[in-house]
Every structure is written in structure tokens, then in C-alpha cells.
Design an enzyme around this catalytic site. Structure first.
Site, short mmCIF file in Angstrom:
data_model
loop_
_atom_site.label_atom_id
_atom_site.label_comp_id
_atom_site.label_asym_id
_atom_site.label_seq_id
_atom_site.Cartn_x
_atom_site.Cartn_y
_atom_site.Cartn_z
N GLU A 1 -3.68 -57.03 25.93
CA GLU A 1 -3.36 -55.67 26.34
C GLU A 1 -2.12 -55.69 27.23
O GLU A 1 -1.73 -56.74 27.77
CB GLU A 1 -4.55 -55.07 27.11
N HIS B 1 -11.52 -54.43 20.66
CA HIS B 1 -12.73 -55.06 21.19
C HIS B 1 -13.80 -54.01 21.49
O HIS B 1 -13.52 -52.82 21.66
CB HIS B 1 -12.40 -55.86 22.45
#
Length: 221
Positions: A88, A11
Site C-alpha cells: 500500500e 486483502h
């Protein structure tokens, strides 16, 4: 054996990245640079005729995925999925804390004072166990928990793709580095995965091959 080509993107930069904060399951918006990171990745991937797009369910990954697909001329035909399994890693008690302070706290268990020292001597997978052990609330993922979750995510991707397809995946820095470290350790030179960088995977029924990683340049299919 089915094989799918995946372009795996970290990202764009977020405010917590900018402020050097621990950001795993908690989220923060993309910065202006982060938006530019995503658009840049989209432009570099614009010639790929994606069959599907997969992002983690974190807002920063979803927003990055949308910005990437806006740059693609085939975007109206791309089916998008959001999976918590490709988030994550979860840092538990340390989420939102100063990143350097977390590594000082974690490293104290093994007489180290920085992320670089811990990762150099113990590697990503053992470091994940050290974070788990240091978490006062026992919530941070250990290595086994992290890979059990991530492997479920890859299985869900396999279930929703077909042989020969090209797909987009948007995930996170330590998650992507962990994939590279496990499946192509020679490509993990200790450099952090950069915001907006692209890593190319070949996902088969029972394996993952990393063709190249952490690319911020032009992309050849």
C-alpha cells in the site's frame, strides 16, 4: 509481446480497517470477516489454474494470499512471491491515525474537510502529493515515489512470468484503485476497492489493461 492475466485481490478486512485507521505500511491482523473475505475470493478463483502468486510483504496480504490458494486444487504447484514494491502507499506520520482526521488535516491545505471532497476535486494522484506535503516528517510517499516503486513491482512480476500465464496478485485498496484510475479511469467511479474484491488485469511488456474492477461476485475466466 508477452501477456499475462492477473487476478488482483484486495486483502481481507483487518482490525485497522474495522477501526477506520490509516493503514499503509503498518499492519494489523485479519478480522473474522477478513478471513471470510479471503476464503470467498479463493472460492471464486478456485477454477483458475494459477502459475504463480504475488503478494505484498505486508502480513495481511500474505495471509490473504495463503487463504486464497488453500481453496485452489492446484495450490501445491503454485510458486509464491512476496514483494515490498506492491505494498500500500506509505502515509508517513499519519500511519495508524484516525482516517477521517488525516483527511481533515490534509484537506486543510486546499480548504477541504473530507477524503471524498479531496479526491473529487484533486484526484488520487494529486491527493497523494497533498498527503506528502502535510506529513510533518516528510516521510509519506508522493505520487512520483509511489509509482516508481509500484512500477518496479510490475517489472519484477513480468520478469517472473511467461506469456499466457494466469497469476494471482494480492495487494491493497488504494494501490488497486490507483492502478484502475491510471489505466482505466472510466472504471473508477469513486467507489472504494472492497476487501476481498477481484480486479482483472492483462499485463503486457509495456502496458497494463484493466478488464474489470472491484468484483465481489462470481468470476468468469
Amino acid at each position: 509481446m508477452a501477456k499475462v492475466t492477473a487476478y488482483l485481490v484486495r486483502h481481507g478486512q483487518t482490525y485497522m480497517n474495522l477501526y477506520n485507521k490509516v493503514q499503509g505500511w503498518i499492519d494489523s491482523p485479519l478480522t473474522e470477516k477478513g478471513i471470510a473475505d479471503a476464503k470467498s475470493a479463493g472460492k471464486r478463483l478456485a477454477k483458475i489454474d494459477f502459475n504463480a502468486a504475488f503478494t505484498s510483504d505486508s502480513g495481511r496480504a500474505i495471509d490473504t494470499g495463503r487463504l486464497i490458494l488453500k481453496e485452489n486444487p492446484h495450490n501445491m504447484n503454485i510458486v509464491s512471491y512476496q514483494y515490498p514494491e506492491i505494498r500500500e502507499q506509505f502515509h508517513g506520520y499519519f500511519e495508524g491515525n484516525d482516517l477521517n482526521q488525516m483527511w481533515q488535516f490534509v484537506g486543510a491545505q486546499v480548504q477541504k474537510t473530507s477524503e471524498k471532497e479531496v479526491l473529487k476535486d484533486f484526484g488520487l494522484e494529486r491527493a497523494r502529493d497533498l498527503i506528502h506535503r502535510a506529513d510533518l516528517y516528510n516521510n509519506a510517499e508522493n505520487n512520483a515515489m509511489f509509482w516508481e516503486r509500484l512500477n518496479i513491482g510490475f517489472d519484477k512480476i513480468r520478469q517472473n512470468t511467461h506469456d499466457g500465464e494466469d497469476i494471482l496478485i494480492v495487494s491493497h485498496g488504494m494501490t488497486i484503485r490507483s492502478i484502475v484510475d491510471r489505466y482505466a479511469p472510466d472504471l473508477d467511479d469513486g467507489t472504494p476497492i472492497q476487501n476481498g474484491s477481484i480486479t482483472k488485469l492483462i499485463i503486457s511488456d509495456d502496458d497494463i489493461k484493466v478488464e474489470w474492477a472491484n468484483n465481489l461476485g462470481s468470476i468468469d475466466k
